[in-house]
Design a protein around this motif. Structure first.
Motif, PDB file in Angstrom:
ATOM      1  N   LEU A 166      86.214  75.414  63.608  1.00 28.17           N
ATOM      2  CA  LEU A 166      85.762  74.563  64.486  1.00 28.17           C
ATOM      3  C   LEU A 166      85.899  73.149  63.925  1.00 28.17           C
ATOM      4  CD1 LEU A 166      82.366  76.649  65.377  1.00 28.17           C
ATOM      5  CD2 LEU A 166      84.402  76.162  66.856  1.00 28.17           C
ATOM      6  N   ARG A 167      85.702  72.895  62.739  1.00 26.84           N
ATOM      7  CA  ARG A 167      85.423  71.643  61.911  1.00 26.84           C
ATOM      8  C   ARG A 167      86.924  70.905  62.383  1.00 26.84           C
ATOM      9  NH1 ARG A 167      84.583  72.821  57.031  1.00 26.84           N
ATOM     10  NH2 ARG A 167      82.483  72.667  57.194  1.00 26.84           N
ATOM     11  N   GLU A 168      88.032  71.667  62.184  1.00 23.44           N
ATOM     12  CA  GLU A 168      89.341  71.345  62.131  1.00 23.44           C
ATOM     13  C   GLU A 168      89.662  70.941  63.985  1.00 23.44           C
ATOM     14  OE1 GLU A 168      91.711  70.557  60.118  1.00 23.44           O
ATOM     15  OE2 GLU A 168      90.554  71.277  58.443  1.00 23.44           O
ATOM     16  N   THR A 170      87.319  70.040  66.027  1.00 23.19           N
ATOM     17  CA  THR A 170      86.622  68.654  66.389  1.00 23.19           C
ATOM     18  C   THR A 170      87.255  67.613  65.604  1.00 23.19           C
ATOM     19  OG1 THR A 170      84.522  70.143  66.345  1.00 23.19           O
ATOM     20  CG2 THR A 170      84.423  67.719  66.033  1.00 23.19           C
ATOM     21  N   ALA A 171      87.986  67.418  64.664  1.00 26.59           N
ATOM     22  CA  ALA A 171      88.591  66.521  64.145  1.00 26.59           C
ATOM     23  C   ALA A 171      89.820  66.214  65.026  1.00 26.59           C
ATOM     24  CB  ALA A 171      89.062  66.707  62.689  1.00 26.59           C
ATOM     25  N   ARG A 173      90.359  66.916  67.966  1.00 29.28           N
ATOM     26  CA  ARG A 173      90.045  66.447  69.269  1.00 29.28           C
ATOM     27  C   ARG A 173      89.616  64.800  69.022  1.00 29.28           C
ATOM     28  NH1 ARG A 173      91.285  65.882  74.258  1.00 29.28           N
ATOM     29  NH2 ARG A 173      89.621  64.369  75.071  1.00 29.28           N
ATOM     30  N   LYS A 174      88.982  64.466  68.055  1.00 27.18           N
ATOM     31  CA  LYS A 174      88.526  63.048  67.660  1.00 27.18           C
ATOM     32  C   LYS A 174      89.833  62.187  67.701  1.00 27.18           C
ATOM     33  CE  LYS A 174      86.019  60.078  64.455  1.00 27.18           C
ATOM     34  NZ  LYS A 174      85.504  59.955  63.110  1.00 27.18           N
ATOM     35  N   THR A 177      91.313  61.561  71.023  1.00 22.06           N
ATOM     36  CA  THR A 177      90.642  60.826  71.893  1.00 22.06           C
ATOM     37  C   THR A 177      90.994  59.289  71.346  1.00 22.06           C
ATOM     38  OG1 THR A 177      88.972  62.224  72.340  1.00 22.06           O
ATOM     39  CG2 THR A 177      88.361  60.020  72.469  1.00 22.06           C
TER      40      THR A 177
END
Length: 262
Positions: A166-168, A170-171, A173-174, A177
């Motif tokens: 999940l951390r990977e 999320t990173a 996706r950041k 973006t």
């Protein structure tokens, strides 16, 4: 009884044979195995052409050594050349194979088999389209549960990997973006040039395609690099990929998907 057609893709013969034979003992499972990415892709094409496509691919996370051995289950191996292939074929690694299966055979589910937990690679596998990441030393009952689960569109991960994955994601996706924001700063012409760069076209080829002078293309490329905040074409292409920008269609018009460049 509906039967599940499984293809094991692993370049370690003993493991591939053992796993395939164990799966073949299940009443509702038909199983074959391939010793390389190219061999797996050929098997998928043959199965689709014959109207008996595979349901699930079990793919070695460390797939990628040269070779194209095809394993027929139970226990019958054919070496290079005996299935119309040879040892000089291109290498397709495990994560790339997942992406190619999703692209060319969207109805086929994929599960990655790994020798060790790796949140980054597991996240990459899920992003490529895998339905699960499973330890190679898991029990047969666990593996069968995952196989049946991905056919119900479930996603399976070891609990110990969940937080890291999940951390990977999320990173990732950041970063995506931020990359999308930078690409949006380009003019329509600069985006065209960027898509040509992603396709691997040089300045002269871009000029010919867009009916521009090489000097004008050079200026556009410099503007693209400047606006994206990078210093090389390779870096620009990498950023474009993160933003969802794909190559210009060299056979025709640029393809767009879901409002985003494809």
């Amino acid at each position: 009884m509906a039967r599940i057609r499984v293809l094991v893709v692993d370049d370690h013969r003993i493991f591939a044979e053992s796993l395939a034979a164990a799966l073949a003992a299940e009443q509702d499972v038909d199983v074959s195995a391939a010793g390389s990415g190219p061999a797996a892709l050929r098997a998928l094409e043959r199965a689709a052409a014959e109207g008996r496509r595979f349901d699930v691919l079990l793919i070695d996370a460390d797939l990628g050594t040269v070779g194209s051995d095809v394993v027929q289950v139970p226990g019958q191996l054919r070496g290079p050349g005996q299935d119309g292939s040879g040892p000089g074929e291109g290498v397709v690694d495990g994560i790339s194979l997942v992406a190619r299966v999703r692209s060319g055979h969207p109805g086929v589910r994929t599960v990655v088999l790994a020798e060790r937990d790796d949140p980054r690679r597991a996240a990459a596998a899920l992003q490529a389209g895998a339905g699960g990441w499973v330890a190679k030393d898991c029990s047969l009952s666990r593996l069968l549960s995952v196989i049946r689960g991905v056919l119900r569109d479930e996603t399976h991960l070891p609990p110990a990997l969940l937080t890291g994955v999940l951390r990977e994601l999320t990173a990732a996706r950041k970063h995506r973006t931020e990359s999308e924001r930078l690409v949006e700063s380009l003019t329509p012409r600069e985006r065209e040039v960027l898509r040509c760069m992603v396709a691997g076209l040089g300045r002269k080829a871009v000029a010919e395609r867009l009916y521009l002078s090489p000097h004008t293309v050079r200026t556009h490329m410099q503007n693209v690099l400047g606006k994206l905040g990078v210093h090389s074409t390779l870096a620009a292409v990498a950023l474009a990929r993160r933003a969802g920008v794909g190559p210009v269609d060299l056979a025709g018009d640029v393809v767009e998907r879901g409002g985003q460049l494809a």
